[in-house]
Design an enzyme around this catalytic site. Structure first.
Site, PDB file in Angstrom:
ATOM      1  N   ASP A 173       0.873  -1.179   0.000  1.00 11.21           N
ATOM      2  CA  ASP A 173       0.000   0.000   0.000  1.00 11.21           C
ATOM      3  C   ASP A 173       0.905   1.221   0.000  1.00 11.21           C
ATOM      4  OD1 ASP A 173      -2.073   2.049   0.769  1.00 11.21           O
ATOM      5  OD2 ASP A 173      -3.274   0.237   0.944  1.00 11.21           O
ATOM      6  N   ASP A 175       4.212   2.574  -4.171  1.00 15.21           N
ATOM      7  CA  ASP A 175       3.317   3.424  -4.951  1.00 15.21           C
ATOM      8  C   ASP A 175       3.224   2.780  -6.337  1.00 15.21           C
ATOM      9  OD1 ASP A 175       2.125   5.304  -6.506  1.00 15.21           O
ATOM     10  OD2 ASP A 175       3.474   6.954  -5.969  1.00 15.21           O
ATOM     11  N   GLY A 196      -5.532  -2.225  -5.022  1.00 12.95           N
ATOM     12  CA  GLY A 196      -4.980  -0.866  -4.852  1.00 12.95           C
ATOM     13  C   GLY A 196      -5.514   0.115  -5.877  1.00 12.95           C
ATOM     14  N   ASN A 207     -18.842  -2.520  -9.293  1.00 12.42           N
ATOM     15  CA  ASN A 207     -20.213  -2.369  -9.805  1.00 12.42           C
ATOM     16  C   ASN A 207     -20.326  -1.084 -10.627  1.00 12.42           C
ATOM     17  OD1 ASN A 207     -21.831  -0.190  -7.926  1.00 12.42           O
ATOM     18  ND2 ASN A 207     -20.277  -1.211  -6.709  1.00 12.42           N
ATOM     19  N   HIS A 208     -19.393  -0.134 -10.415  1.00 15.63           N
ATOM     20  CA  HIS A 208     -19.466   1.136 -11.142  1.00 15.63           C
ATOM     21  C   HIS A 208     -18.974   1.029 -12.595  1.00 15.63           C
ATOM     22  CE1 HIS A 208     -21.013   3.122  -7.676  1.00 15.63           C
ATOM     23  NE2 HIS A 208     -20.092   2.512  -6.950  1.00 15.63           N
ATOM     24  N   TYR A 260     -14.291   7.100 -12.326  1.00 12.36           N
ATOM     25  CA  TYR A 260     -13.870   5.920 -11.569  1.00 12.36           C
ATOM     26  C   TYR A 260     -14.335   4.637 -12.281  1.00 12.36           C
ATOM     27  CZ  TYR A 260     -14.155   2.421  -7.842  1.00 12.36           C
ATOM     28  OH  TYR A 260     -14.062   1.264  -7.098  1.00 12.36           O
TER      29      TYR A 260
HETATM   30  C1  15L Z   1     -16.915   0.956  -5.082  1.00  6.21           C
HETATM   31  O1  15L Z   1     -16.471   0.594  -6.155  1.00  6.21           O
HETATM   32  C2  15L Z   1     -16.055   1.600  -4.074  1.00  6.21           C
HETATM   33  O2  15L Z   1     -14.733   1.135  -4.112  1.00  6.21           O
HETATM   34  C3  15L Z   1     -16.602   1.483  -2.662  1.00  6.21           C
HETATM   35  O3  15L Z   1     -15.881   2.389  -1.859  1.00  6.21           O
HETATM   36  C4  15L Z   1     -18.087   1.786  -2.636  1.00  6.21           C
HETATM   37  O4  15L Z   1     -18.310   3.119  -2.940  1.00  6.21           O
HETATM   38  C5  15L Z   1     -18.799   0.861  -3.600  1.00  6.21           C
HETATM   39  O5  15L Z   1     -18.262   0.943  -4.892  1.00  6.21           O
HETATM   40  C6  15L Z   1     -20.303   1.152  -3.676  1.00  6.21           C
HETATM   41  O6  15L Z   1     -20.829   1.244  -4.777  1.00  6.21           O
HETATM   42  O7  15L Z   1     -20.922   1.206  -2.636  1.00  6.21           O
END
Ligand code: 15L
Length: 292
Positions: A31, A47, A68, A108-109, A132
């Protein structure tokens, strides 16, 4: 016993995973933030946006669990450095160091702009809900390239929300308990036939938006279901949002930044990704969104 590298090990997901995998593997942790290794763990501060660091931490491991990076929606610079450059470095360093297997924490994003009404599986087209999400799609694309071109074994986990218990209505649908996380990661490390797989990192939630049959095919049998928390969670639910409530990605679909759960420490921190999202622009964006 296999040696497993966990990048981003001091984040929330990493912390749960370390506890759950303790004793099962030799854990090498890395990390950019400091971390106190427990018995049986080794820590290497690194890093990953620096290729030399990525080469150093990936040397001699049996598999990599790549967590990471910048973990929420936020400013492009932080995402670029940690999730684009950093992710590339980890894949490329793994290839150069002849590490065959990599598990990547996508999100999921990557598909957050699917409506909540739709059940999606591992075959759907990408629908990222922000910078993101786009960076996670980049990681998925890298995984595909490194599997096809270099024969790496790539396991992509579109993770929902890892927490001991679901924290709000949206998370009832995407909750991922720590023990289910450990089960899925163990499958990703141990399954003999991984070439390139996409699975959803979620528990067996009654309110799930995912058809996670690909994970099931590989042996995943989640133990937890968010439904037992539903009444309590829904009783505390704040006001909704006209856009966020339509889509699986929630607030990520309409804010420019969300507060970073894992900012870099103030002193001694290297110039890096997490710092910027901890500041006030993120909070302001969320406050504004709540007011709407
Ligand atoms: C993610 O991808 C994030 O890493 C996590 O921190 C949450 O925000 C999660 O999604 C979420 O959708 O709740």
């Amino acid at each position: 016993m296999k040696t497993i590298l966990i990048t981003g090990a001091s984040g929330d997901v990493g912390t749960h995973l370390r506890r759950e995998l303790a004793g099962k593997y030799h854990l090498r942790l890395s990390d950019v933030r400091p971390l106190k290794p427990a018995k049986g763990e080794k820590f290497a501060r690194a890093d990953i946006s620096n290729m030399a660091d990525a080469m150093r931490i990936t040397r001699g491991v049996d598999a990599i669990v790549h967590l990471g990076g910048y973990s929420v929606e936020g400013p492009w610079e932080g995402i670029l450095s940690a999730n684009i450059i950093g992710c590339y470095n980890v894949f490329e360093a793994a290839r150069r160091n002849k590490v065959k297997r990599i598990l990547f924490a996508t999100s999921n994003h990557a598909v957050g702009f699917y409506p909540r009404k739709k059940i999606i599986d591992h075959r759907v087209a990408i629908k990222p809900d922000g910078r993101y999400g786009v960076s996670k799609v980049f990681g998925e694309a890298l995984g595909s390239l490194y599997a096809d071109k270099y024969g790496m074994q790539v396991f992509l986990m579109r993770i929902g929300n890892v927490n001991p218990a679901p924290i709000d209505k949206r998370r009832l649908s995407i909750w991922f308990s720590p023990r289910d996380l450990a089960q899925l990661v163990s499958i990703g490390i141990e399954h003999p036939d991984i070439r390139f797989e996409i699975v959803y990192g979620v528990s067996a939630n009654k309110r799930s938006w995912y058809d996670n049959s690909n994970a099931r095919r590989l042996g995943y049998r989640p133990q937890d279901d968010s439904e037992i928390y539903a009444r309590e969670v829904l009783a505390k639910e704040g006001p909704g949002h006209a856009i966020g409530d339509l889509y699986q990605g929630g607030a990520f679909t309409h804010v420019e930044a969300v507060p970073n759960p894992a900012p870099l420490p103030k002193s001694g921190a290297k110039k890096g990704p997490a710092k910027k999202a901890a500041g006030s622009p993120a909070k302001t964006a969320v406050k504004k969104a709540k007011k709407k």
